[in-house]
Design a protein around this motif. Structure first.
Motif, PDB file in Angstrom:
ATOM      1  N   LEU A  45       0.857  -1.185   0.000  1.00 17.68           N
ATOM      2  CA  LEU A  45       0.000   0.000   0.000  1.00 17.68           C
ATOM      3  C   LEU A  45       0.892   1.235   0.000  1.00 17.68           C
ATOM      4  CD1 LEU A  45      -2.655   1.575   0.300  1.00 17.68           C
ATOM      5  CD2 LEU A  45      -2.500   1.191   2.781  1.00 17.68           C
ATOM      6  N   CYS A  46       0.912   1.981  -1.108  1.00 20.03           N
ATOM      7  CA  CYS A  46       1.706   3.203  -1.210  1.00 20.03           C
ATOM      8  C   CYS A  46       0.782   4.394  -0.953  1.00 20.03           C
ATOM      9  CB  CYS A  46       2.322   3.339  -2.604  1.00 20.03           C
ATOM     10  SG  CYS A  46       3.422   1.985  -3.049  1.00 20.03           S
ATOM     11  N   ILE A  47       1.215   5.285  -0.070  1.00 19.55           N
ATOM     12  CA  ILE A  47       0.418   6.474   0.252  1.00 19.55           C
ATOM     13  C   ILE A  47       1.211   7.694  -0.172  1.00 19.55           C
ATOM     14  CG2 ILE A  47      -0.693   7.790   2.087  1.00 19.55           C
ATOM     15  CD1 ILE A  47      -1.011   5.186   3.611  1.00 19.55           C
ATOM     16  N   ASN A  48       0.682   8.414  -1.159  1.00 21.12           N
ATOM     17  CA  ASN A  48       1.333   9.589  -1.700  1.00 21.12           C
ATOM     18  C   ASN A  48       0.809  10.823  -0.983  1.00 21.12           C
ATOM     19  OD1 ASN A  48       2.502  11.610  -3.186  1.00 21.12           O
ATOM     20  ND2 ASN A  48       1.290  11.261  -5.058  1.00 21.12           N
ATOM     21  N   ASP A  49       1.699  11.464  -0.202  1.00 17.29           N
ATOM     22  CA  ASP A  49       1.300  12.669   0.530  1.00 17.29           C
ATOM     23  C   ASP A  49       1.802  13.931  -0.157  1.00 17.29           C
ATOM     24  OD1 ASP A  49      -0.056  13.802   2.706  1.00 17.29           O
ATOM     25  OD2 ASP A  49       1.813  14.032   3.853  1.00 17.29           O
TER      26      ASP A  49
END
Length: 912
Positions: A45-49
């Motif tokens: 799960l990649c979370i782009n902030d």
């Protein structure tokens, strides 16, 4: 964008914030362990902030698309920048909802093969495991190896260093916390304790908060020592404004306000024996050339010549020549010693100064020579993974006149704190075994000194020397060398050849010449051997006997006692037929006086033993110790080293006390003693300068302190120690004083009971009753007690504050002082002015009324009990009666009753 999303047992959560250059390496590493990810039923799960960063979005889409073909992959792009903590919490909330464990992985961290599987397995070893972190190159408590020098290693080199020691580490290390760069979190922790607290803002210490929160329930953080993740370190955070240090410091305040146990636990971990053992494991990580580091501790060597130093130099030189291509060899000694003994001329040796803090431990450390102090043991033991000593003999322990430090204890501690012990001969080994039969030395070896006469021959022979110098008598000032006694025997022989003494200076009437050995270099010694006709070595006790080898190398008959170690040399040295064995000193002298001739070409040539073979014995001992290395034993060893170091610290404090008291005694002529503004003239300094550092039981001030301390709800010792914190003590009349440790102040004040009033039987004290009034009053009470016990008058001047103005606390402190004096049995008159209070006090020695009392012991003690306690004798009084019947002074017994706790309690009740 969502790709192939389904429920998984583990969700790998990777937050991204800018730094698009991290995307490709991250996904490349994920593809390399894709099978492992699928085997543990995990998904990414990649979370782009960084929703504004088009480069990051493009790369994530491309790399995630490639990975999704083999691993479940999902990308969540935040509509706005939420920060690291909130971004992580998005993933943690999904893991909670799906009943999955979570693995938080920084975008600058790279998992190695097997790490994910190992962390999951480790998390299930203990039902109370909360989180798991792998080892890393750059992750504080997770670092492996620990020493800072490994932080600069490239990725591959850093991983190789960890692999070199991984085999020795236990599978799991319990730690006070773990590190968020790669943090495996059990689902049960998310269920019970939630996510990261947004109170930590942009990040730092949020994982510590969650870990400590769970720890309040008994859950532990662990390190998976066989899992590894490379960490670039703080790449994402460094892009944020405000700076890492300022955020870390602010968040740390929040953490410690919630969990004050955090700092204590982390500090305890880094001081633990397990940490120290793991730190030493770094010694087993080879350098870039594949070499392990070896240390020869030569701090025992000085700028002089003797057999021990000759042994060290010859052995180390041979080791460097034979094994310099295998090991990185270092010599620890002063620069002057290094050049004096010409170590600089030996190839493949590196000098390390004793003052240099070499933060990377060695694989092997050896000191040639026995330890003569606990400090020697500790220094060698903490310098290397495998550490030990090459023992030369046990003479220092066997001759009791030499055994003042107690070598049996020191060498026992050596056996506990090191893991290899060598000997310079089989005889030395056997002698040591006889003295320590209950120790099973695990890695024991014999490095026999060279018996090859070629190793001792000078490079060039001075043919001008006439070998008619008679007898060369060799030894030193130690009694077992027996030099003077042998010289007397020689002088008693009629027509004895001339005698030259090598080792000590003697009167010219006793010998033709004498030379102190330490001042002579080897060239001068060689000339003395060459000029002699025979060599006489009368020592009663040797671990080997280098003079025998020097004599044989110069083709000189050598006369010695018939000792096992010399028979050992005889079996291995060429020309040993020229060793003459004698039973007594008289026989030694007579044989030497007859000047036996050198016998050429003996019929049997022995198999010799060179310095290279002595060096080989050390090399084999090192390798054997490494092969049999056991981490648990190293932990136990470091525990014993820690105990030893604690004892050394106590000893250093006691030595400081003794030195201060010695200085005090040297200033008796000044007839003045000052304790931070509390001044008194004294007629003498206490004679008992070596008593316990804490005031002894009969110390007069102790009774006052007991009363005063109990009044404040503290023990007398606690009150005394509190009174000595951050104070200045001067041993002269000067206003300035040196800051001394609390233990030293204890030692100095404990001697106040020996002070006496001056010629006018008057002692003046001045002290300030300000915020530190309690401490200052304690000083005064110590001195007041002594003066009054000895019948002097005490004048106490009390300033209520620095300016002399009355403070509200002044009356209270004055009352406390009054109470303490009364409870201790003092009579006094009180005259208090506005700014000053002058006390005239005199000790009422009630118990002295009984010093001439007549009657039986029982009648005497009954009278004392009635006067002091207002009651008759009881069963506990029997021990006083027994003391009297054994001849105890009645005054002492009476004083004990009048100083008892019961007596003080009666006085306090009366005053109340």
């Amino acid at each position: 964008m969502i790709r192939r999303v389904s429920h998984s047992s583990i969700i790998i959560i990777i937050p991204f914030y800018e730094n698009s250059e991290l995307v490709v390496p991250m996904f490349r590493s994920l593809r390399e362990i894709s099978k492992e990810i699928n085997d543990v039923d995990a998904r990414v799960l990649c979370i782009n902030d960084s929703p504004w960063d088009n480069d990051l979005i493009s790369l994530l889409e491309r790399e995630a698309g490639d990975l999704s073909g083999i691993v479940q992959t999902q990308i969540i792009t935040n509509n706005n920048n939420l920060g690291f903590i909130k971004s992580c919490n998005i993933g943690l909330e999904i893991a909670l909802r799906e009943r999955a464990d979570a693995l938080l992985l920084n975008s600058d961290a790279i998992l190695t093969s097997g790490a994910l599987l190992e962390m999951r397995s480790v998390s299930h070893l203990d039902p109370l495991t909360s989180v798991v972190s792998p080892r890393s190159n750059n992750a504080t408590i997770c670092n492996s190896p620990y020493p800072p020098s490994f932080r600069s290693h490239a990725k591959e080199d850093a991983y190789s260093a960890h692999l070199a020691i991984q085999q020795y580490l236990p599978r799991v290390t319990y730690a006070p916390t773990a590190v968020g760069f790669c943090l495996y979190i059990r689902n049960r922790i998310l269920v019970e304790y939630g996510f990261f607290d947004p109170a930590y803002g942009l990040g730092y210490n949020e994982e510590n908060d969650l870990i400590m929160r769970a720890n309040r329930g008994g859950y532990r953080a662990v390190l998976a020592n066989r899992a590894y993740a490379y960490h670039e370190g703080s790449v994402s955070f460094d892009q944020l404004s405000g700076g890492r240090n300022s955020r870390d410091e602010e968040n740390r305040k929040t953490l410690l306000s919630r969990y004050p146990e955090y700092d204590r636990s982390v500090s305890r971990y880094f001081k633990s024996s397990e940490y120290k053992a793991q730190y030493l494991l770094a010694g087993l990580a080879p350098d870039k050339l594949g070499k392990l580091r070896v240390l020869f501790d030569c701090t025992n060597m000085s700028m002089s010549h003797n057999g021990t130093f000759e042994h060290s130099k010859r052995l180390i030189s041979a080791f460097a020549e034979r094994y310099g291509s295998l090991y990185d060899i270092h010599v620890k000694c002063s620069t002057d010693v290094y050049y004096f003994h010409q170590f600089d001329l030996v190839d493949r040796l590196t000098l390390i100064s004793p003052d240099a803090l070499d933060e990377r431990p060695f694989a092997f450390a050896l000191r040639v020579g026995q330890p003569f102090s606990r400090q020697h043991v500790a220094e060698v033991a903490r310098s290397a993974t495998v550490a030990g000593f090459l023992m030369l003999d046990t003479i220092a322990m066997d001759c009791l006149t030499l055994d003042d430090p107690g070598y049996w204890s020191i060498w026992s501690e050596m056996l506990d704190c090191t893991n290899i012990v060598g000997f310079n001969s089989s005889f030395s080994r056997d002698q040591f075994r006889r003295r320590f039969p209950f120790y099973q030395i695990r890695n024991e070896f014999v490095s026999l000194c060279s018996t090859d006469v070629g190793d001792y021959r000078p490079a060039t022979r001075d043919k001008s020397i006439d070998p008619s110098g008679g007898i060369l008598l060799v030894g030193n000032h130690f009694s077992h060398k027996h030099v003077l006694q042998t010289l007397e025997k020689l002088n008693a022989i009629e027509n004895c050849p001339p005698v030259t003494v090598l080792g000590i200076e003697v009167p010219k009437s006793l010998a033709s010449a004498s030379f102190r050995a330490g001042d002579l270099d080897q060239k001068v010694v060689d000339r003395l051997y060459a000029g002699a006709f025979v060599v006489l070595f009368p020592s009663h006790y040797e671990g080997f006997g280098l003079p025998i080898m020097h004599a044989l190398a110069h083709e000189k008959p050598v006369i010695v006692r018939d000792l096992p170690v010399y028979r050992e040399i005889e079996r291995h040295a060429q020309g040993s037929i020229n060793i003459h064995f004698c039973k007594s000193t008289q026989e030694l002298a007579e044989v030497a006086a007859n000047l036996p001739k050198w016998k050429q070409n003996p019929s049997v040539e022995n198999v010799t033993h060179s310095w290279f073979e002595a060096a080989e014995a050390i090399h084999l001992a090192f390798e054997d110790a490494r092969r049999s290395f056991d981490f648990d034993q190293l932990v136990r060893r470091m525990r014993r080293v820690s105990i030893l170091e604690e004892a050394l610290e106590v000893q250093r404090e006691r030595d400081a006390i003794s030195e201060a008291l010695r200085r005090a005694e040297s200033r008796v002529a000044e007839n003045h003693f000052a304790v931070d503004g509390v001044h008194t003239e004294v007629s003498r300094v206490p004679a008992d300068l070596e008593s316990d550092e804490v005031p002894h039981r009969n110390f007069p001030g102790r009774r006052i302190l007991a009363t005063f301390g109990e009044f404040l709800g503290r023990s007398s010792r606690a009150f005394l120690e509190g009174a000595l914190v951050s104070r200045r003590i001067s041993l002269s009349g000067e206003a300035s004083g040196e800051e001394l440790p609390a233990g030293l102040k204890l030692g100095l004040l404990s001697r106040l009971d020996g002070l006496r009033p001056n010629a006018h039987r008057m002692i003046d004290f001045g002290f300030l009753l300000d915020g530190a009034g309690e401490r200052r009053t304690a000083y005064a009470l110590l001195c007041v007690a002594d003066a009054l016990v000895h019948g002097g008058t005490v004048r106490i001047t009390i300033s209520l504050d620095a300016s002399g103005r009355t403070q509200p606390t002044g009356s209270e402190k004055r009352t406390q002082l009054e109470l303490a004096l009364r409870n201790a049995g003092f009579e006094y008159s009180l005259d208090i002015g506005r700014e000053l209070a002058e006390y005239q006090a005199r000790k009422r020695r009630s118990w002295l009324a009984f010093e001439t009392a007549v009657g039986t012991d029982t009648e005497f003690l009954e009278a004392v009990y009635q006067a002091a306690l207002g009651r008759s004798l009881d069963e506990p009084a029997e021990h006083h009666l027994q003391a009297l019947r054994r001849g105890a002074d009645r005054r002492i017994v009476a004083r004990r009753v009048f100083s008892s706790r019961e007596r003080f309690a009666i006085l306090r009740r009366a005053l109340a």
